[in-house]
Scaffold this motif. Structure first.
Motif, short mmCIF file in Angstrom:
data_model
loop_
_atom_site.label_atom_id
_atom_site.label_comp_id
_atom_site.label_asym_id
_atom_site.label_seq_id
_atom_site.Cartn_x
_atom_site.Cartn_y
_atom_site.Cartn_z
N ALA A 142 74.41 13.49 61.75
CA ALA A 142 74.57 13.67 60.30
C ALA A 142 75.54 14.80 59.99
CB ALA A 142 73.21 13.94 59.66
N VAL A 143 75.45 15.89 60.74
CA VAL A 143 76.38 17.01 60.54
C VAL A 143 77.80 16.58 60.88
CG1 VAL A 143 77.03 19.33 61.34
CG2 VAL A 143 74.63 18.81 60.86
N ARG A 144 77.95 15.81 61.94
CA ARG A 144 79.29 15.32 62.32
C ARG A 144 79.88 14.47 61.20
NH1 ARG A 144 83.82 15.46 62.91
NH2 ARG A 144 85.12 14.62 64.58
N LEU A 145 79.06 13.65 60.56
CA LEU A 145 79.53 12.83 59.44
C LEU A 145 80.01 13.70 58.28
CD1 LEU A 145 76.86 9.96 59.28
CD2 LEU A 145 79.31 9.69 59.76
N GLU A 146 79.31 14.82 58.04
CA GLU A 146 79.72 15.72 56.96
C GLU A 146 81.07 16.38 57.25
OE1 GLU A 146 75.42 16.93 55.00
OE2 GLU A 146 76.36 18.37 56.35
N TYR A 147 81.38 16.47 58.53
CA TYR A 147 82.67 17.03 58.94
C TYR A 147 83.59 15.92 59.48
CZ TYR A 147 80.96 21.79 58.39
OH TYR A 147 80.48 22.96 57.86
N GLY A 148 83.48 14.74 58.88
CA GLY A 148 84.26 13.60 59.32
C GLY A 148 85.76 13.82 59.25
N TRP A 149 86.19 14.73 58.39
CA TRP A 149 87.63 15.03 58.22
C TRP A 149 88.19 15.88 59.37
CZ3 TRP A 149 88.57 20.29 57.75
CH2 TRP A 149 87.46 21.09 57.43
N GLU A 152 88.64 15.34 66.42
CA GLU A 152 87.74 15.54 67.55
C GLU A 152 87.97 16.86 68.32
OE1 GLU A 152 84.20 14.14 68.83
OE2 GLU A 152 85.40 13.27 67.25
N PRO A 153 89.22 17.18 68.72
CA PRO A 153 89.41 18.44 69.48
C PRO A 153 88.95 19.68 68.70
CG PRO A 153 91.37 17.07 69.59
CD PRO A 153 90.48 16.45 68.56
N MET A 154 89.25 19.69 67.39
CA MET A 154 88.85 20.82 66.54
C MET A 154 87.33 20.86 66.39
SD MET A 154 91.31 22.76 65.54
CE MET A 154 90.68 23.56 64.06
N TRP A 155 86.74 19.68 66.27
CA TRP A 155 85.27 19.60 66.15
C TRP A 155 84.61 20.16 67.42
CZ3 TRP A 155 81.28 19.38 63.08
CH2 TRP A 155 80.03 19.04 63.61
N HIS A 156 85.11 19.73 68.57
CA HIS A 156 84.57 20.21 69.85
C HIS A 156 84.60 21.73 69.92
CE1 HIS A 156 84.58 16.55 72.74
NE2 HIS A 156 84.29 16.18 71.51
N VAL A 162 79.75 27.42 67.51
CA VAL A 162 78.51 27.59 66.74
C VAL A 162 77.30 27.55 67.67
CG1 VAL A 162 76.99 26.50 65.02
CG2 VAL A 162 79.45 26.71 64.57
N LEU A 163 77.26 26.56 68.55
CA LEU A 163 76.12 26.41 69.46
C LEU A 163 76.01 27.62 70.39
CD1 LEU A 163 76.55 22.64 70.42
CD2 LEU A 163 74.97 23.59 68.74
N HIS A 192 71.72 21.23 75.57
CA HIS A 192 72.03 19.82 75.83
C HIS A 192 73.23 19.37 75.01
CE1 HIS A 192 71.47 15.40 75.47
NE2 HIS A 192 71.13 15.52 76.74
N SER A 193 73.24 19.77 73.74
CA SER A 193 74.34 19.41 72.83
C SER A 193 75.66 20.04 73.30
CB SER A 193 74.00 19.89 71.42
OG SER A 193 74.97 19.50 70.51
N LEU A 194 75.59 21.29 73.72
CA LEU A 194 76.79 21.99 74.21
C LEU A 194 77.32 21.32 75.46
CD1 LEU A 194 78.67 24.43 73.84
CD2 LEU A 194 77.04 25.79 75.15
N GLN A 195 76.42 20.95 76.35
CA GLN A 195 76.82 20.28 77.59
C GLN A 195 77.49 18.94 77.29
OE1 GLN A 195 76.44 21.74 80.78
NE2 GLN A 195 77.93 20.11 81.18
N ALA A 196 76.92 18.21 76.31
CA ALA A 196 77.48 16.90 75.92
C ALA A 196 78.91 17.07 75.38
CB ALA A 196 76.58 16.24 74.89
N LEU A 197 79.12 18.11 74.60
CA LEU A 197 80.46 18.38 74.04
C LEU A 197 81.43 18.72 75.17
CD1 LEU A 197 79.66 20.54 70.89
CD2 LEU A 197 80.81 18.33 70.87
N GLN A 198 80.97 19.51 76.13
CA GLN A 198 81.83 19.92 77.24
C GLN A 198 82.13 18.78 78.20
OE1 GLN A 198 79.53 23.26 78.63
NE2 GLN A 198 80.49 24.70 77.23
N ASP A 199 81.22 17.78 78.26
CA ASP A 199 81.42 16.64 79.15
C ASP A 199 82.39 15.61 78.58
OD1 ASP A 199 79.71 17.73 80.96
OD2 ASP A 199 77.97 16.48 80.43
#
Length: 201
Positions: A142-149, A152-156, A162-163, A192-199
């Motif tokens: 849901a948070v990713r959808l709010e930052y849909g603009w 991907e690299p910037m989101w990562h 933040v995490l 877990h979320s941080l690891q997923a982003l890094q993977d």
């Protein structure tokens, strides 16, 4: 005895309309209702339940994922809408709690009761971090959808920062009650979320 509320029917309708905007996927009415439920659950620990309720209702009233001053604008809105129905000292306390949700650091309140309330409000706001894995995963999406603009690299990069900042804190939650209930799961979820982003490539 009827519980005091600073949010009358007309004001609640106005705030509900803000929280039901189409671009809100997490910072919506469900988030407010979840926090209100926690406030009710921990009511005996609150110094000023009416102020907490008002702060919950207003803390994300203004929300634009591209802006940096949502909390300040939400606090301003609270001051404007509650002026005349709340004494200035209490209103300042509500505004301080709302502003504190920008960093989730305790505001500089001298009054012990007010400081305790601020700690509980911040913990209620972050309780989602300690939710079960499926609920936390839905929150992340849901948070990713709010930052849909955001590409991907910037989101990562941004989300990872933040995490990491939360994980680096001695405690994610300010109060013993929330630490005991949510801290371990929150750290597991964030790691877990941080690891997923890094993977991800």
């Amino acid at each position: 005895m009827e519980k005091e509320t600073l949010i009358d029917v007309a004001l609640k309708a106005e705030l509900c309309a803000l929280y039901q905007a189409g671009d809100r996927h997490y910072h919506n009415l469900a988030h407010i209702e979840a926090m209100l439920a926690l406030a009710e659950e921990y009511r005996d620990l609150l110094d000023d339940p009416g102020a907490i309720e008002a702060a919950i209702w207003f803390h994300d009233a203004i929300y634009d994922s591209r802006a940096k001053d949502n909390e300040a604008k939400s606090a301003d809105l609270a001051e404007k809408k509650l002026a005349g129905r709340v004494d200035p000292h209490r209103l300042a306390r509500i505004a301080a709690m709302i502003n504190a949700t920008a960093t989730h650091q305790l505001p500089p309140l001298r009054d012990e009761g007010a400081l305790n309330d601020a700690a509980l409000l911040l913990d209620m706001d972050l309780a989602i971090l300690g939710a079960g894995p499926a609920v936390f995963d839905a929150y992340e999406k849901a948070v990713r959808l709010e930052y849909g603009w955001v590409e991907e690299p910037m989101w990562h990069a941004g989300r990872s920062a933040v995490l990491k900042s939360f994980l680096a804190r001695p405690h994610i939650f300010h109060t013993t009650e929330f630490r005991d209930r949510f801290e371990a799961q929150a750290r597991e979820n964030l790691s877990h979320s941080l690891q997923a982003l890094q993977d991800q490539p």
